[in-house]
Design an enzyme around this catalytic site. Sequence first.
Site, PDB file in Angstrom:
ATOM      1  N   GLU A 115     -52.659  -3.732 -19.052  1.00 23.67           N
ATOM      2  CA  GLU A 115     -51.269  -4.098 -19.323  1.00 23.67           C
ATOM      3  C   GLU A 115     -51.161  -4.563 -20.769  1.00 23.67           C
ATOM      4  OE1 GLU A 115     -47.854  -7.357 -18.070  1.00 23.67           O
ATOM      5  OE2 GLU A 115     -49.971  -7.897 -18.108  1.00 23.67           O
ATOM      6  N   ASP A 172     -54.609  -7.223 -15.977  1.00 23.97           N
ATOM      7  CA  ASP A 172     -53.484  -8.050 -16.393  1.00 23.97           C
ATOM      8  C   ASP A 172     -53.655  -8.482 -17.857  1.00 23.97           C
ATOM      9  OD1 ASP A 172     -51.114  -9.607 -15.598  1.00 23.97           O
ATOM     10  OD2 ASP A 172     -52.384 -11.356 -15.962  1.00 23.97           O
TER      11      ASP A 172
END
Length: 625
Positions: free
Chosen positions: A368, A339
């Site tokens: 990400e 993330d």
Amino acid sequence: MKYNTLIRRSHFLIIILLAALLSGGFSAIAQQNIRVEPPFWWAGMHYNKLQLLVHGNDIARAEVQLDYPGITIQGITRVENPNYLFIDLILDPDVRPGIFPINFRLNNKHIYTYQYQLKQRNQESASRKGFDQSDVLYLLMPDRFANGDPLNDNHVEMSEKVNRSNPSGRHGGDIQGILEHLDYFKDLGITTLWINPLLENNHPEYSYHGYAITDFYRIDPRFGTNADYVALVDAAHRKGLKIVMDMILNHCGINHWFIRDLPMPGWIHQFPEFTRSNFRAETLTDPHASLADQNRMLQGWFDRHMPDLDQRNPYLRNYLIQNSIWWIEFAGLDGIRLDTQPYPYAGMTAEWTTRIMDEYPNFNIVGEAWLQRESMTAHFQKPYADCAGFSIGMPVVTDFPLQGALSRAFSEPEGWSEGMARIYMVLAQDFVYDNPYNTLIFLDNHDLNRYFNTIGNDMQAMKMALTFLLTTRGIPQLYYGTELLMDGQEHLGHGEIRKDFPGGWAADTVNAFVAAGRSNAQNEIYNHLKNLLHWRGNARAVHYGKLLHFLPEDGVYTYFRILNDEVVMVMINNNTEPKNVSINRFSEVIGGYNQAREVITGQPVMWSDHIVIPARTASVFEMVK
Ligand code: CA
């Protein structure tokens, strides 16, 4: 009222503690829960060090005794908060698996024993192969997919209770619900599940999305148990499916136990008043950026309930790295989705990536990197040259620039820079990537408008986009419900883009897991996807072949995937009328071919000098010698 009660309680606690101290005993330490993390480890790991975090009331006053062949205590560190101890261990390469006591003593009296286990490492663990371009990831939000066990919807220790009528509430989906639909994924033809975070998020609201972790070693009991997660991975593997775990290094939940009792002030970034990140990752690549902007980006909190971890802290860094490796080894993972990759310090991400890839050289991780430009995205894939000793870059990055192009290309008139040219222009910049084939490509995800909505609920555009996604370079990722034409706009609330999968709850009147429960339009897109996915499963040229494309001409975009003598040609006609496409222009690739099988229709095709592509259609040709 509530506050006064708390104060009275804390006074009461202090009196008890004083009484314990004055009586010369330390029963307060002995009787409380002492936490040791990682809770167990493995013999035979590549990295020979292990740092245990011990948390317990006043535990820093204790002496530590540990006697096990092949393990040496390198050091014991006491920090600002006396409730913490860090024990650094060195494990010999030939240390044997087993259970041994770690004894805690105070004033020569034994106060607590933790039975630590070194498990036997699976022989094949280190060589595990992560996901790659031959895979297609299916992202699902566990709370919103299927409720396999209504008995776990609420849990006595978890403050938020189930409320399916609240779009931002918990709906009850769980690991059992995913486990029960493994055959559905196989039928659709995806190979890999990326599941949004499953770890404990104990918050009074918005706990369903999982990005505010309150225990890094515990599956949220409303999703199941740690054993349930391992069972899911095992069952998925038996069916040939891979599991990617969603991990977060940047922040945790404000109710995390170590946030409520910080080991040291430098564990998180703290400000005189709440300070949010500016969310401008471009400040990290901008050569003209101010330090103030960069610091705000890296140190500001994601949200009020998400404290920003300070990964410069070596104890925190070790804690997070060991935690990730623990889950890979414990659950048998096939990959990680990291993330918010730009938000932790690059040095931390470099060390984390290096430690994981050293332990599992064939593993895979996708970071990400939510950036609009190719150059900035590529930056986050490059080796971290400025992080001494950790030279590995992120293996895979998310391709948001391509997603941006796809959100417009199929729903606007063709032009010099519009329509198909928009896609071409993104791919033409692939030179900036370390490896453009190692990009995660997608139409949408849990943070974006549903793609079907983005393109004006246009079935033909949907089919063209999906065909492109499954044949261009990169690792495709689908978002659950795409196969059902789910729609929804992010600005109307996250609940709109994270709707329940119909049929996932016993009370649902529609069951879209079976063809009979899907509408004609849903079956049309489901079958289109299923057809392409099953073909792609064996299409080696699409997995590992070179991408060669031609400038879009007259609203038709033609590209090839080439692996030795395996050649796939894709022609996308973005016009509202059929196009008669001259083949001569492509002779450098298909000079020796004059027949193919069109994958979507299954029909054989022969040509002399032209191919007709129907209006608003992407055709996929597998060359036949
Ligand atoms: Ca449930």
